[in-house]
Design an enzyme around this catalytic site. Structure first.
Site, PDB file in Angstrom:
ATOM      1  N   ASP A  70       0.811  -1.213   0.000  1.00  0.00           N
ATOM      2  CA  ASP A  70       0.000   0.000   0.000  1.00  0.00           C
ATOM      3  C   ASP A  70       0.845   1.264   0.000  1.00  0.00           C
ATOM      4  OD1 ASP A  70       0.779  -0.897   2.578  1.00  0.00           O
ATOM      5  OD2 ASP A  70      -0.702   0.402   3.537  1.00  0.00           O
ATOM      6  N   GLU A 105      -0.602  -1.945   5.290  1.00  0.00           N
ATOM      7  CA  GLU A 105       0.309  -1.800   6.424  1.00  0.00           C
ATOM      8  C   GLU A 105       0.119  -0.460   7.117  1.00  0.00           C
ATOM      9  OE1 GLU A 105       3.335  -0.664   8.951  1.00  0.00           O
ATOM     10  OE2 GLU A 105       3.263   0.294   6.969  1.00  0.00           O
TER      11      GLU A 105
END
Length: 398
Positions: free
Chosen positions: A79, A139
């Site tokens: 991400d 994350e």
């Protein structure tokens, strides 16, 4: 084997750079990595692997070694962050307000590069065990993609004997890595406080119950939890970064809103500190006639690098890079959801240098000018593959 892996890494170096640049140009926010996951899955299928979805936009794939051999897991997060990129480069983010400012594009490209190496080793009959490839979503956002992957059984069938993770580190030049045994990164909890009083005219305080004054007392008094309740040998951080008292020069508001963070490196003390904080905030407000509502959003646990695994990782890294290129890191009070893996299995989280020797690419992660010296991409995939191979050999008693 070192030379074989280094040769394979060099052969795929251009592909690794191309993958990283593609990912950097097409970032996606936490739990929205649909196109990223599709791209990664397509790359894995080109290698003959069978990636499976996990935790929504995550992926898991196996490079299977001999039957009965041990398993090692490697993790890369996918991400990006809600940051507008300011770098003027060919691979600049094409998604407004979204940027790979924490190096997750580097992590994903490195793991894909390592996957190419594992497949080549398997075809040559040189892969000593099974490698589980974990491409993780989310994350940067609670509850953390690692926790969701674990809940969905990603550490089972087969269960890895060790989990390794790599993260960029602009404080180190490309070609070096850093690691630390034991407690390395902090837990992170978000604090949300609402202090309720009775607002009114600032010139008539006797008619009001000033929540601003109460909030000020709480902010100051809460620091004694760190200075007087915590073991001084155990790092703890309590910070308040947002205070909203929406009154005016002559208006006392009804409420004050505060946001903060608490971080430490011990789960028992973390739980105890939550209780102390709640008692202090509620009790102090009550003693002044106000009400304090405290919400603690529990974040990631602290990150523990298993000492024996970390020692093996360091020795393997020194063999691959040279002892002069492997350094020991200090504890860091930032947080990482790889910590969930470290709480569930023997784990080692190490840092990959990304700064140029002349000082370029020194911008910190989570800033709009973060970028890397792409020489780091010549290190990341091969080192990751070598560490996994050596760990598989160690788990097999070789």
């Amino acid at each position: 084997m070192v030379q074989t892996i280094q040769r394979l890494a060099a052969a795929h170096a251009a592909d690794t750079v191309a993958v990283r640049r593609h990912l950097h140009a097409h970032p996606e926010l936490s739990f929205e990595e649909t196109a990223t996951a599709a791209y990664v899955a397509a790359e894995l299928r080109k290698l003959g692997l069978d990636p499976q979805p996990v935790a929504g936009t995550g992926l898991v794939a196996l490079v299977e070694g001999p039957a009965g051999a041990p398993t090692v897991a490697l993790r890369a997060d996918m991400d990006a962050l809600p940051i507008q990129e300011l770098n003027e480069v060919d691979y600049k983010s094409q998604n407004a307000g979204v940027m790979h400012a924490c190096g997750h594009d580097v992590h994903t490209a490195s793991l894909l590069g390592a996957a190419r190496i594992f497949v080549a080793l398997k075809e040559a009959g040189q892969l000593p065990g099974t490698v589980k490839l974990l491409f993780q979503p989310g994350e940067e956002r609670l509850p953390g993609g690692a926790s969701l992957m674990i809940a969905e059984g990603v550490l089972e069938n087969p269960a890895p004997g060790s989990v390794l993770g790599q993260h960029v580190f602009p404080q180190l030049p490309a070609g070096k890595i850093g690691l630390r045994p034991g407690r390395y990164m902090a837990s992170t909890d978000e604090l949300y406080l609402t202090i309720k009083g009775k607002g009114g005219h600032g010139a008539m305080p006797e008619q009001n119950l000033d929540p601003v004054l109460v909030a000020a007392h709480i902010i100051v008094a809460a620091q004694q939890i760190v200075s007087r309740r915590a073991n001084p040998k155990l790092p703890s951080v309590l910070s308040f970064g947002k205070v909203i008292a929406n009154g005016a020069t002559n208006v006392i508001p009804n409420e004050v809103y505060i946001e903060g963070t608490f971080r430490t490196l011990n789960e028992e003390w973390r739980n105890e500190a939550h209780q102390h904080l709640r008692q202090l905030c509620e009790g102090l407000a009550a003693s002044m006639g106000a009400v304090c509502e405290l919400e603690i959003r529990r974040g990631y646990p602290y990150l523990e690098n298993e000492p024996a695994l970390t020692a093996r990782t360091r020795a393997a890294a020194e063999a691959y890079l040279g002892p002069e290129n492997v350094v020991e890191l200090d504890q860091w009070m930032a947080a990482e959801d790889f910590a969930y893996f470290s709480q569930a299995a023997p784990a080692c989280f190490y840092r990959l240098g990304t700064r140029a020797p002349d000082g370029r690419f020194a911008a910190s992660v989570h800033t709009p000018t973060f970028d890397i010296d792409e020489k780091a991409l010549a290190v990341g995939p091969g080192l990751m593959a070598w560490l996994a191979v050596r760990e598989l050999q160690a788990l097999a008693g070789q």
